[in-house]
Enzyme design. Structure first.
Site, PDB file in Angstrom:
ATOM      1  N   GLY A 133       0.828  -1.200   0.000  1.00  0.00           N
ATOM      2  CA  GLY A 133       0.000   0.000   0.000  1.00  0.00           C
ATOM      3  C   GLY A 133       0.862   1.250   0.000  1.00  0.00           C
ATOM      4  CE1 TYR A 134       5.361   0.891   0.332  1.00  0.00           C
ATOM      5  CE2 TYR A 134       6.781   2.025  -1.223  1.00  0.00           C
ATOM      6  CZ  TYR A 134       6.630   1.234  -0.118  1.00  0.00           C
ATOM      7  OH  TYR A 134       7.746   0.777   0.550  1.00  0.00           O
ATOM      8  CD  GLU A 250       7.794  -1.855  -6.990  1.00  0.00           C
ATOM      9  OE1 GLU A 250       6.704  -2.042  -7.551  1.00  0.00           O
ATOM     10  OE2 GLU A 250       8.077  -0.809  -6.382  1.00  0.00           O
TER      11      GLU A 250
END
Length: 402
Positions: A133-134, A250
């Site tokens: 959740g960014y 990522e």
């Protein structure tokens, strides 16, 4: 397992890996790597069997420590394992969600021992799926402007706010989430990183349909959602550092490292099939031939740079520069390949459905459309260029950023 060190020992490990893979990889899954990376709830008994075998062996996370269920392999052994998986058309069934590529490595970097023991083994066994959740509607590239709040309620945290572009949120069990815990601090200094259980009434996910025909992203709403006190990963109000480290993981996962399966055919082979050959056995179109060669050179340079960066990063847990450079490089290589392939196939590369198109042709147009997102997700190309120019090359900041 024996300690495989030198070339002779690596060949012994290769034999062990080959034997184990041939005994455990279901032949029916050969070449179907998309099953391992798409929706985790695929109702496929062969996939479930393969995921269980890899999880118990620890080879879905081959270089993770054995104490958390990982394979405990060296990078050299992991490469041998990948080679043997590719040889038989196998793939890593745990590379869904964000647990293996992002959350797990970040927990190993910043988590307490209790957090590692709680969260890492289920990731290794493929029992849970994670999302991140960014981004928020008003905090995309300027992520530090996020407004989702976590308030101390005495027993833990109460979370309210909204995230967007949350990949796989509708299938996820847990969310690694950036939240604002000190609204009075400077925007980078009042953020914390929380590990939030998605199975609670205070969280709602709404899939976002994409032009490529899938809905891998979601809007995610938090309404008085709860998290215990030990959900905090890292220090209170120092979540920006944790969040940047996760982004490094990522971007490293987006730079071209394979997870097994059959590699795509070279663009030159596709061109020879669709465009034809000249009298010397070369791609008939000279201009296309030049562009294909340039693409293959770029791909080779990217691969060599990736290998060097991985070697340099060994044992280094602090955020580095290579991931920002390689993210844009990987995007360029992938998008160029997609554009070239579509051009080479001509109208056969533009089909959406129907018996007039081969499966690989239908996959081409979908891959081309989805690949447009590569220059946006994980940090847009423009953001990466700013990072490279200011933080790596030391060029002056001419923007109006705070």
């Amino acid at each position: 397992m024996a300690d495989f060190g030198g070339d002779t020992d690596l060949e012994a490990f290769r034999g062990e890996a080959k034997t184990w893979l041939e005994a455990n990889f279901p032949p029916a899954l050969k070449g179907k790597s998309s099953l391992g990376t798409a929706e985790v709830r695929v109702n496929d008994p062969d996939l479930a069997k393969w995921r269980k075998a890899m999880g118990e062996k620890g080879w879905g996370t081959p270089t993770w420590p054995k104490e958390y269920g990982g394979g405990g392999l060296s990078p050299q052994q992991a490469r041998v394992l990948l080679q043997e998986m590719t040889r038989i058309g196998a793939f890593n069934p745990l590379m869904f969600g964000m647990g293996v590529t992002m959350i797990g490595p970040t927990i190993m970097d910043y988590g307490t021992e209790a957090q590692k023991q709680k969260h890492l083994p289920p990731i290794v066994r493929g029992e849970v799926q994670w999302c991140v959740g960014y981004s928020e509607p008003n905090a995309g590239s300027d992520l530090a402007s996020l407004q989702t709040k976590a308030v101390d309620n005495g027993d833990g945290w109460t979370i309210n706010g909204q995230k967007t572009w949350t990949s796989g949120a509708q299938y996820s069990d847990w969310c690694g989430c950036l939240v604002r815990t000190d609204p009075s601090a400077k925007k980078h200094e009042g953020i914390s990183f929380m590990l939030i259980d998605m199975h609670q009434p205070g969280i709602e996910t709404r899939p976002i349909a994409l032009i490529a025909g899938a809905s891998p992203f979601c809007e995610t709403f938090f309404t008085d959602a709860k998290a215990p006190r030990d959900a905090l990963l890292g220090q209170l109000n120092v979540g920006w550092t944790v969040g940047k480290r996760l982004l490094q993981h990522e971007r490293a996962s987006q730079t071209g490292a394979s997870t097994g399966g059959r590699p795509p055919p070279p663009v030159s082979d596709i061109a020879k099939q669709y465009v034809g050959l000249d009298e010397q056995g070369r791609i008939a179109d000279a201009d296309l031939r030049t562009r294909v060669v340039k693409h293959q050179m770029d791909a080779k340079v990217h691969g060599l740079t990736l290998a060097r960066a991985m070697a340099e990063a060994k044992g280094n847990n602090s955020p580095g520069n290579a991931a920002s450079v390689l993210k844009n490089s990987a995007t360029h290589v992938a998008q160029t390949r997609a554009e070239l392939t579509l051009e080479i196939m001509g109208h056969q590369g533009l089909g959406w459905e129907g018996a007039d198109f081969k499966p690989e042709e239908l996959e081409t147009v979908r891959g081309w459309l989805f690949g447009k997102a590569m220059s946006i997700y994980g940090g847009s190309s423009e953001i990466q260029n700013n990072i490279v120019s200011k933080r790596i090359l030391g060029l002056p900041d001419t923007t109006q950023s705070a």
